[in-house]
Write an enzyme that holds these catalytic residues in place. Sequence first.
Site, PDB file in Angstrom:
ATOM      1  N   LYS A  97       0.831  -1.212   0.000  1.00 51.60           N
ATOM      2  CA  LYS A  97       0.000   0.000   0.000  1.00 51.60           C
ATOM      3  C   LYS A  97       0.866   1.263   0.000  1.00 51.60           C
ATOM      4  CE  LYS A  97      -1.758   1.752   4.052  1.00 51.60           C
ATOM      5  NZ  LYS A  97      -1.481   3.185   4.118  1.00 51.60           N
ATOM      6  N   ASP A 150      -4.729   7.835   9.186  1.00 50.13           N
ATOM      7  CA  ASP A 150      -5.218   7.251  10.422  1.00 50.13           C
ATOM      8  C   ASP A 150      -5.270   8.276  11.546  1.00 50.13           C
ATOM      9  OD1 ASP A 150      -5.554   4.743   9.395  1.00 50.13           O
ATOM     10  OD2 ASP A 150      -3.468   4.197   9.746  1.00 50.13           O
ATOM     11  N   ASP A 180       4.058   0.766  12.480  1.00 49.30           N
ATOM     12  CA  ASP A 180       2.840   0.071  12.041  1.00 49.30           C
ATOM     13  C   ASP A 180       2.781  -1.381  12.539  1.00 49.30           C
ATOM     14  OD1 ASP A 180       3.020   2.448  10.571  1.00 49.30           O
ATOM     15  OD2 ASP A 180       1.880   1.632   8.908  1.00 49.30           O
TER      16      ASP A 180
HETATM   17  C1  UD1 Z   1       4.123   6.893   6.504  1.00 48.22           C
HETATM   18  C2  UD1 Z   1       3.264   5.648   6.358  1.00 48.22           C
HETATM   19  C3  UD1 Z   1       2.793   5.168   7.709  1.00 48.22           C
HETATM   20  C4  UD1 Z   1       3.961   4.994   8.667  1.00 48.22           C
HETATM   21  C5  UD1 Z   1       4.828   6.248   8.696  1.00 48.22           C
HETATM   22  C6  UD1 Z   1       6.093   6.051   9.514  1.00 48.22           C
HETATM   23  C7  UD1 Z   1       2.240   5.983   4.217  1.00 48.22           C
HETATM   24  C8  UD1 Z   1       0.983   6.244   3.459  1.00 48.22           C
HETATM   25  N1  UD1 Z   1       2.120   5.985   5.543  1.00 48.22           N
HETATM   26  O1  UD1 Z   1       3.261   7.912   7.027  1.00 48.22           O
HETATM   27  O2  UD1 Z   1       2.138   3.912   7.522  1.00 48.22           O
HETATM   28  O3  UD1 Z   1       3.462   4.748   9.964  1.00 48.22           O
HETATM   29  O4  UD1 Z   1       5.222   6.618   7.384  1.00 48.22           O
HETATM   30  O5  UD1 Z   1       6.846   4.994   9.023  1.00 48.22           O
HETATM   31  O6  UD1 Z   1       3.287   5.757   3.642  1.00 48.22           O
HETATM   32  N2  UD1 Z   1       5.766  14.741  11.043  1.00 48.22           N
HETATM   33  C9  UD1 Z   1       5.927  16.064  11.396  1.00 48.22           C
HETATM   34  N3  UD1 Z   1       5.888  16.993  10.390  1.00 48.22           N
HETATM   35  C10 UD1 Z   1       5.685  16.673   9.079  1.00 48.22           C
HETATM   36  C11 UD1 Z   1       5.521  15.302   8.748  1.00 48.22           C
HETATM   37  C12 UD1 Z   1       5.574  14.355   9.756  1.00 48.22           C
HETATM   38  O7  UD1 Z   1       6.121  16.408  12.561  1.00 48.22           O
HETATM   39  O8  UD1 Z   1       5.660  17.558   8.216  1.00 48.22           O
HETATM   40  C13 UD1 Z   1       5.778  13.730  12.126  1.00 48.22           C
HETATM   41  C14 UD1 Z   1       4.435  12.988  12.228  1.00 48.22           C
HETATM   42  O9  UD1 Z   1       3.515  13.738  12.981  1.00 48.22           O
HETATM   43  C15 UD1 Z   1       4.847  11.707  12.889  1.00 48.22           C
HETATM   44  C16 UD1 Z   1       6.248  11.443  12.312  1.00 48.22           C
HETATM   45  O10 UD1 Z   1       6.696  12.692  11.788  1.00 48.22           O
HETATM   46  O11 UD1 Z   1       4.933  11.877  14.284  1.00 48.22           O
HETATM   47  C17 UD1 Z   1       6.274  10.398  11.218  1.00 48.22           C
HETATM   48  O12 UD1 Z   1       5.479  10.829  10.134  1.00 48.22           O
HETATM   49  P1  UD1 Z   1       5.832  10.453   8.629  1.00 48.22           P
HETATM   50  O13 UD1 Z   1       7.126   9.713   8.591  1.00 48.22           O
HETATM   51  O14 UD1 Z   1       5.690  11.685   7.810  1.00 48.22           O
HETATM   52  O15 UD1 Z   1       4.676   9.442   8.275  1.00 48.22           O
HETATM   53  P2  UD1 Z   1       3.733   9.434   6.995  1.00 48.22           P
HETATM   54  O16 UD1 Z   1       4.515   9.699   5.773  1.00 48.22           O
HETATM   55  O17 UD1 Z   1       2.535  10.255   7.268  1.00 48.22           O
END
Ligand code: UD1
Length: 457
Positions: A23, A120, A314
């Site tokens: 996914k 989520d 995850d």
């Molecule tokens: C992706 C995955 C998700 C997985 C996550 C971490 C997809 C669709 N989803 O989510 O399944 O759990 O990676 O491996 O690929 N953060 C910030 N600022 C930002 C962006 C993120 O503070 O601009 C923080 C988030 O709040 C969180 C952490 O960074 O606490 C990780 O987020 P991120 O790595 O961006 O996860 P996703 O890409 O959303």
Amino acid sequence: MFDALKIRGGKPLQGTIRASGAKNGVTKLLVASLLSNKKCTFHNVPNIGDVEITVNLCREIGATVQWDKKEKIIEIITPELKTSYVPQKYSGSNRIPILMIGALLGRTDEDIIVPTAGGDLIGARPVDLHIQALHALGATIEYREMKKEGAYFAQAHRGLNGALIHFSYPSVGATENAILAAVRAKGSTCIRNGATEPEIMELVLFLQKLGVNIMIDVDRTIHIQQASQFYEVEHTIMPDRNEVASYAMAALSTKGRIFIEGADHAHLISFLNKFRTIGGGFQVQKGGIEFFHRGELRGGLHLETDVHPGFMTDWQQPFVVLLTQAQGTSVVHETVYENRFGYTQVLKEMGADIELFTGCLGGKKCRFADKNHAHSLAVRGPTPLQAKEIWIPDLRAGFAYVMAALLAPDTSRITNVHFLDRGYEELVEKLGTLGADIAREGSPKMARISNCSVTTE
Ligand code: UD1
């Protein structure tokens, strides 16, 4: 509307299933295909809700998509953009709309308008790092209210320029957004402290085929050069490491033995270490991995989620269910999301012995130290679990509940199943193949993901 699973637990999972395509890989590659006007063909595409949403998003902005669900093939081509406005109905749908900015900035002078990000319900999920990276490359991004909902307006009227981007935290999504925008940015871009998850490597492989010169240093530095020419791409989607780990844990907790065809050892190293430490058995074979129960499960474990190559966040929820069946007290420290333990309340109501803490239990201090988030827990086992009516709050918590229901001897009824549909292809069929007593309420049509609305999230 009926939308529920009925699971009667107590049976060990046994048999063979095939891993679906990832996914978190395929959705990003569909967006990445929008960078060029060349045809991209994807094989091993899972028939899940998040792919359905992403395909619809791509069609909105002008892509022609042919999806052969039986053969698991998607052909996508975007000769030109029809619009760069992603409608509000996709607000909160998943984490994909925000990535549209990176993919489209270099293809249009128009404003790119995308609704606020969803996904989520596992924390605040800000996008500050996305915005920081896109700003560095020369884009202007503003948040505005639109039809009473939030939207991001992005443009790069003076073009994108390669830049040095240094992330304070290696966000997966922000790294992807920065990479996508950098492909069309003049010169070269250097991303320091970028994410290097296997799904990012999948994006790198795809982009290299597309015509991009891109490389990753051992210290998480990613270099991207502006692409001068694009090519047609044919790409087979990697197996879903989250799906593989989920079924492996379900098999172990039910004292079963399953073989997962297509499971890739290289994506599961930190998972397999913990799986073995708790007492699980696995054997990497030609064509897949066998997972099996081999005696009493041992707790006393310290588990800390982290960015790759650490233990993936995850995997945390299903692993906690596993720990409820292990002898002794284990400690789990969630360092990726500040609010990913909400699901434990239902496990406690089913009989689990779990206590939450706001401090960083175990190893290092994380970003959430002293922030008063309940992001550590202690779980004592083994405890029998009782069947329950369960409402699913998010995707991986959903699978954790399925696991808990598989352990409870009576019948549990699980609602809000669309979260599972987002990420688990043919969940009922696969668990049925493994001998689980599981059924989906409603007409057979309800069980098919192709009938799920894209706006239910
Ligand atoms: C992706 C995955 C998700 C997985 C996550 C971490 C997809 C669709 N989803 O989510 O399944 O759990 O990676 O491996 O690929 N953060 C910030 N600022 C930002 C962006 C993120 O503070 O601009 C923080 C988030 O709040 C969180 C952490 O960074 O606490 C990780 O987020 P991120 O790595 O961006 O996860 P996703 O890409 O959303």
